[in-house]
Design a protein around this motif. Structure first.
Motif, PDB file in Angstrom:
ATOM      1  N   GLY A 175      -6.903  35.051  18.814  1.00 48.52           N
ATOM      2  CA  GLY A 175      -6.038  36.128  18.370  1.00 48.52           C
ATOM      3  C   GLY A 175      -4.632  35.711  17.993  1.00 48.52           C
ATOM      4  O   GLY A 175      -4.169  35.994  16.885  1.00 48.52           O
ATOM      5  N   GLU A 176      -3.983  34.998  18.882  1.00 39.40           N
ATOM      6  CA  GLU A 176      -2.585  34.655  18.649  1.00 39.40           C
ATOM      7  C   GLU A 176      -2.433  33.740  17.433  1.00 39.40           C
ATOM      8  O   GLU A 176      -1.541  33.915  16.606  1.00 39.40           O
ATOM      9  CB  GLU A 176      -2.010  33.980  19.902  1.00 39.40           C
ATOM     10  CG  GLU A 176      -0.502  34.090  20.001  1.00 39.40           C
ATOM     11  CD  GLU A 176       0.130  32.714  20.183  1.00 39.40           C
ATOM     12  OE1 GLU A 176       1.304  32.565  19.811  1.00 39.40           O
ATOM     13  OE2 GLU A 176      -0.570  31.807  20.682  1.00 39.40           O
ATOM     14  N   THR A 177      -3.333  32.801  17.314  1.00 39.29           N
ATOM     15  CA  THR A 177      -3.306  31.891  16.171  1.00 39.29           C
ATOM     16  C   THR A 177      -3.518  32.666  14.872  1.00 39.29           C
ATOM     17  O   THR A 177      -2.784  32.494  13.895  1.00 39.29           O
ATOM     18  CB  THR A 177      -4.439  30.845  16.303  1.00 39.29           C
ATOM     19  OG1 THR A 177      -4.377  30.284  17.606  1.00 39.29           O
ATOM     20  CG2 THR A 177      -4.295  29.769  15.256  1.00 39.29           C
TER      21      THR A 177
ATOM     22  N   GLU B 211      -2.903  35.637  14.245  1.00 40.24           N
ATOM     23  CA  GLU B 211      -1.740  36.438  13.891  1.00 40.24           C
ATOM     24  C   GLU B 211      -0.647  35.600  13.220  1.00 40.24           C
ATOM     25  O   GLU B 211      -0.022  36.038  12.260  1.00 40.24           O
ATOM     26  CB  GLU B 211      -1.177  37.099  15.149  1.00 40.24           C
ATOM     27  CG  GLU B 211      -1.160  38.611  15.013  1.00 40.24           C
ATOM     28  CD  GLU B 211      -1.224  39.270  16.369  1.00 40.24           C
ATOM     29  OE1 GLU B 211      -0.249  39.110  17.140  1.00 40.24           O
ATOM     30  OE2 GLU B 211      -2.256  39.929  16.656  1.00 40.24           O
ATOM     31  N   ARG B 212      -0.434  34.408  13.752  1.00 35.11           N
ATOM     32  CA  ARG B 212       0.566  33.528  13.140  1.00 35.11           C
ATOM     33  C   ARG B 212       0.201  33.247  11.681  1.00 35.11           C
ATOM     34  O   ARG B 212       1.049  33.229  10.802  1.00 35.11           O
ATOM     35  CB  ARG B 212       0.641  32.202  13.909  1.00 35.11           C
ATOM     36  CG  ARG B 212       1.510  32.265  15.168  1.00 35.11           C
ATOM     37  CD  ARG B 212       2.283  30.964  15.434  1.00 35.11           C
ATOM     38  NE  ARG B 212       1.505  29.755  15.206  1.00 35.11           N
ATOM     39  CZ  ARG B 212       0.593  29.253  16.043  1.00 35.11           C
ATOM     40  NH1 ARG B 212       0.333  29.862  17.181  1.00 35.11           N
ATOM     41  NH2 ARG B 212      -0.045  28.142  15.744  1.00 35.11           N
TER      42      ARG B 212
ATOM     43  N   GLU C 110       0.811  36.268   9.516  1.00 33.48           N
ATOM     44  CA  GLU C 110       2.242  36.388   9.269  1.00 33.48           C
ATOM     45  C   GLU C 110       2.697  35.453   8.156  1.00 33.48           C
ATOM     46  O   GLU C 110       3.453  35.835   7.269  1.00 33.48           O
ATOM     47  CB  GLU C 110       3.001  36.021  10.545  1.00 33.48           C
ATOM     48  CG  GLU C 110       3.943  37.097  11.020  1.00 33.48           C
ATOM     49  CD  GLU C 110       4.317  36.828  12.467  1.00 33.48           C
ATOM     50  OE1 GLU C 110       5.028  35.818  12.703  1.00 33.48           O
ATOM     51  OE2 GLU C 110       3.863  37.587  13.353  1.00 33.48           O
TER      52      GLU C 110
END
Lengths: 337, 337
Positions: B36-38, B40-41, B44
DNA sequence: CTGAAAGCGCTTACAG
DNA sequence: CTGAAAGCGCTTACAG
């Protein structure tokens, strides 16, 4: 079923002809002279293998797509064929392929992120109301050649092609007033913020004013360039007892709806109510009565748009604004003859 | 002018997000789960750079184009919009882009070597009379999914979509004979070897025979589905004193020419000569008299053609022949009401 | 005039 | 779940 053979590549051709792939590429593109006999061997190999170059590979390597994109909000009945015919013919003559995408309703995602753009076209023809302003800006800033059709975006120098809407509208409304003595003339607006419609409305207002007639907001309705909407609008005015003796229907398509509504109410055209349109679609002469309208050179708009776009693609200067002339075509629905 | 900045590539996005290009590709395609976090980056970075993937590169690497090609012989007025509307909508719903090419006159090079094919589409919709048989064969042998529209090629199992031409023609001619007592009915042929026209002619002949009427070659002319040609054909028959009391004009477009020719000769429609068409184009109800015709579900033909093509592309079984039903629409030009 | 090689911008096994 | 690397099929400087 059929054999899913892998299609031959440039390497297969090179092998068969006994040359390098660079040489094959050269005879394919005529970019650099190749000795006659060699070229012939290559041609033969191409024929023998039925080789067709992969477009994607050429595009990727050359950074040229050789295709023009066309963005449309929808596929309208009357307008679409002649415009596309002009675009298609002009694109072909200039050696470009044509990629068409319909963006659909206003909320549609493809208005913000259309599948046509800098990555697969050399330039874009953008029909009014098919793309969000943000995306037009992004493409323009990227340097992608852009031509707008029937739409002008303030703030950028993007070439625009459109027709003399105001002038045409002025003249046909003036005709209704001066020749046929009409004084209560309805105007049926097109889709919201549609530039053609805005200019036609302006021409309508100016014609009224030039003849000392008031602009009555009660006579201005939305027909949306759509048959059903126009029919409903006129039907509703009749039901509400609004007084009018003519309708300028915005375009020919909506004139059909006006005809239907008037006939349903027992109003005679043009005796009780004169009706005029805009566009001069192919069936206009065949209506009963034959439709008086303004001829819009739609096919030529398409051709001209491609011409300007090709100039931009070639790095030449393009015309900032091209305004194609319109012409009143007098038939019977205005009361003539 | 504008800044020709190089558009960002997947590498720019990867750098900005601090991941590999493989990861960017994965979030782009959703092909493999990404933390998830990756993800999102990456999203972005895509937004910040306004990154749009290059189609050519994706196509080249994935060997999938995600686009459907449409080949047409020309852009006709009446037929074109509804058909394209159906095709476009169905293609979009199935997630395919649409590439259109018009091959033009019979001698045109693009009938033998169209710019659309295995190298830039996943499959092709081929409208009747737009491609040479050799090229259809080459594409088919290559395993490219193909669907024919309004045309059947003997010898291959290529799915075909068309409408019930014969049946519709039979019923409308039968109506002319049984209900209106017409006995000398003209048939105006479409363009040479046009399959729709051939089947309509067969229906016309069968209706005559079923009613004990002779098939008179003198009454069969070429209207070419074209207004001017039809007008000339009927004009010439009148000039030569050919006796007829009805015209089945082959399609609605040519019915316009029939109307013009009859009116010019002072023949009343339908009293002197009944006229019927085929297609039921949008303006048919607005002619004077309103045109009796056969409704062809053109938009549905487009949708169905895409449906079958998508099946083929997905490796599923497609319908060999789809025959869409037609319906007689009785209005006034036949003599009714 | 011709070839070897880099590179266009992605996707996708293959490892890890 | 993620990265390094090969490869998709061409074009195009760069040498020769």
């Amino acid at each position: 079923m059929n054999t899913p053979n892998r299609p031959p590549t440039i390497a297969d051709v090179a092998r068969q002809a006994g040359v390098s792939i660079a040489t094959v590429s050269r005879v394919l593109n005529g970019s650099t002279p190749v000795v006659g006999e060699t070229a012939e061997r290559v041609q033969e190999a191409i024929r023998a293998l039925k080789y067709v170059p992969r477009t994607a590979a050429r595009v990727l390597a050359s950074r040229r797509t050789n295709t023009i994109g066309l963005l449309l909000p929808e596929i309208s009945d009357a307008f679409f064929s002649p415009m596309l015919r002009g675009i298609e013919a002009a694109a072909r003559e200039a050696g470009f392929d044509l990629l068409i995408h319909v963006t659909g309703e206003p909320s549609s995602a493809s208005r913000a992120h259309p599948p046509l753009g800098e990555h697969n076209t050399d330039g874009l023809l953008i029909f009014t109301d098919s793309l969000e302003a943000d995306e037009i800006e992004r493409l323009h800033m990227l340097g992608l050649p852009l031509v707008l059709m029937h739409q002008s975006v303030a703030g950028y120098e993007i070439p625009t092609i459109t027709i003399e809407n105001k002038d045409g509208a002025f003249r046909i409304v003036d005709h209704l007033i001066k020749v046929h003595g009409r004084r209560r003339i309805v105007y049926l607006r097109g889709p919201e913020r549609h530039e053609d419609s805005l200019w036609r409305e302006r021409g309508y207002c100016e014609a009224l004013e030039a003849n000392g007639l008031p602009v009555d907001e009660e006579l201005i309705r939305v027909g949306a360039f759509d048959r059903q909407t126009a029919e409903a609008a006129v039907g509703e005015m009749i039901a509400r007892g609004v007084d009018f003796d003519a309708v300028f229907s915005g375009d020919d398509e909506s004139a059909l709806g006006v005809f239907t509504a008037l006939q349903a109410a027992g109003r005679r055209i043009p005796d009780d109510v004169a009706v005029v349109g805009f566009d001069d679609v192919p069936f206009a002469p065949f209506l009963a009565p034959a439709l008086t309208t303004v001829r819009a050179p739609i096919e030529q708009v398409g051709r001209e748009a491609v011409r300007q776009l090709v100039r931009l693609i070639r790095g030449e200067q393009a015309e900032a604004l091209t305004l194609l002339p319109t012409e009143v075509i007098v038939r019977n629905s205005c009361g003539c003859k």
